[in-house]
Design a protein around this motif. Structure first.
Motif: not given
Length: 432
Positions: A333-362
């Motif tokens: 009856r025990l259910h565990l979930k884990g999720s991780g995501s990593f990203g890269h955007d080259t022009n996130v503000g549409f002004m030539s600003a690159a950003v690396d991102s990451r997110a985790y959920t448990l």
């Protein structure tokens, strides 16, 4: 003054007190799939809308009961007397429509509009789903009405509510057709508007009223992309053997000069396989794998977006990618979930600003089971999109007095660069 003094405690008491008042007079109706297959909601759900193992197999099988391999049977084979017309035409015998409604009560000490205590009927969603003679599956959701937002907090939250359409305007969320085992192959072809298969779970496959994990819903800068958003595209997916699932597709985003692409792979070990076949349990020599299942998944997405000009063409383009890994563990009856995501955007503000991102959920859930039908839940989320870290802790309890009625209470403590925030939330939802 009263609310300032008692804050969250008052919210919880009001939530418990008001929830029964919002319940429908009758709640014995059942949604489209239950009507079509003449079965209980619990066949596919633990507490709806979260899918159980059989429900996941039903989804991967194109909304057809697993084990049905002969899609295009003889026109009248198996037809009940008087119902031959439905087999010949391929039409469902009943109009496959359902409706889900939610009513919410929220307390947000940092509400953007200053309305800390908010009671409103939030949303009504229409759904349609079924199959045409087991050869084609179809599914659609339409956000008919919504009022307000669940989490219009002035603080940055890891997971904003993506189910509320912009401006609360009626909008088509999903509409797609699945050609099952196309050309006699093991490949299913999905066409239309849908959530690209990246995560192990759809955004609707959650117990909590705010369904999306930070790892699947986050956005970066001005980019509108999140991995659980619905988009127009074509996807091919297939079950290889009984436990390996692969999917890949292309997405046509408006205003872009090229299509986005994505891929997913997942492997399930133990438990019910992806074709809905339960393990054979030897009661004299039991094994941990009789009760344990582990599903591991990975995905990648690469795409492009930009700032639209007067002609609706994107410019100042942002090239982005996301990769992720997930795990789903079920032991009794025990259910565990884990999720991780990593990203890269080259022009996130549409002004030539690159950003690396990451997110985790448990997330951890424990099913107390009948006759209580209560699930305590605890979720932890972490997000960094280049402008500081945000953390969120969410304990919650969900209860289903009937299979198509769900009540829940949750409390969220957020820690963000702007400060800390607390939100308490009570919700009741029903489907028919």
């Amino acid at each position: 003054m009263f609310l300032k003094k008692y804050t969250v405690a008052v919210m919880f008491l009001l939530g418990i007190s008001c929830a029964p008042l919002l319940a429908p007079g009758t709640a014995n109706a059942i949604p489209a799939f239950s009507r079509q297959h003449k079965t209980e909601c619990s066949t596919c759900h633990t507490i709806y809308p979260e899918l159980n193992e059989f429900g996941d197999a039903f989804l991967k099988n194109g909304y057809v009961y697993p084990h049905k391999k002969e899609a295009a049977k003889g026109a009248t084979q198996g037809a009940e007397p008087g119902n031959e017309w439905s087999f010949i035409s391929g039409l469902p015998q009943q109009i496959p429509l359902s409706l889900t409604a939610t009513a919410d009560l929220a307390y947000d000490e940092h509400a953007a509009d200053g309305n800390k205590l908010d009671l409103s009927t939030r949303s009504i969603t229409l759904q349609a789903g079924g199959s045409f003679r087991d050869l084609f599956g179809f599914f659609a959701t339409y956000n008919l009405y919504s009022q307000g937002m669940q989490r219009s907090s002035s603080l940055v939250n890891p997971a904003n509510n993506t189910n509320v359409p912009p401006g609360n305007d009626p909008d088509l969320d999903e509409l797609f057709l699945v050609w099952r085992q196309a050309f006699g192959s093991p490949v299913n072809m999905k066409v239309g508007r849908f959530e690209p298969k990246l995560s192990l779970w759809k955004k609707s496959n959650r117990i909590l009223p705010v369904p999306s994990f930070a790892s699947t819903t986050y956005r970066v800068g001005l980019s509108p992309f999140s991995s659980d958003a619905t988009e127009d595209g074509v996807e091919l997916n297939a079950l290889l053997g009984n436990r390996l699932f692969v999917a890949g597709g292309v997405v046509d985003r408006n205003g872009q000069d090229r299509e986005d692409g994505y891929g997913h792979i997942s492997l399930k070990i133990g438990g019910t396989d992806l074709k809905g076949q339960e393990p054979e349990v030897d009661l004299e020599k039991d094994s941990i794998w009789d009760y344990l299942s582990v599903t591991l998944g990975g995905f990648g997405y690469w795409g492009q977006n930009g700032e639209f000009n007067a002609n609706g063409v994107a410019q100042n383009l942002n090239n982005f990618r996301r990769i992720g890994a997930e795990a789903d563990i079920l032991y009794k009856r025990l259910h565990l979930k884990g999720s991780g995501s990593f990203g890269h955007d080259t022009n996130v503000g549409f002004m030539s600003a690159a950003v690396d991102s990451r997110a985790y959920t448990l997330e951890g859930e424990y099913y107390l089971g009948a006759p209580v039908n209560v699930v305590p839940v605890f979720r932890y989320e972490y997000l960094n999109t280049g402008d500081g870290t945000v953390k969120r802790l969410t304990p919650a309890i969900a209860y289903t007095p009937l299979q198509n009625v769900r009540m829940s209470i949750e409390y969220t403590h957020s820690i963000a660069p702007e400060g800390t925030g607390n939100i308490a939330f009570a919700s009741i939802a029903f489907s028919m």
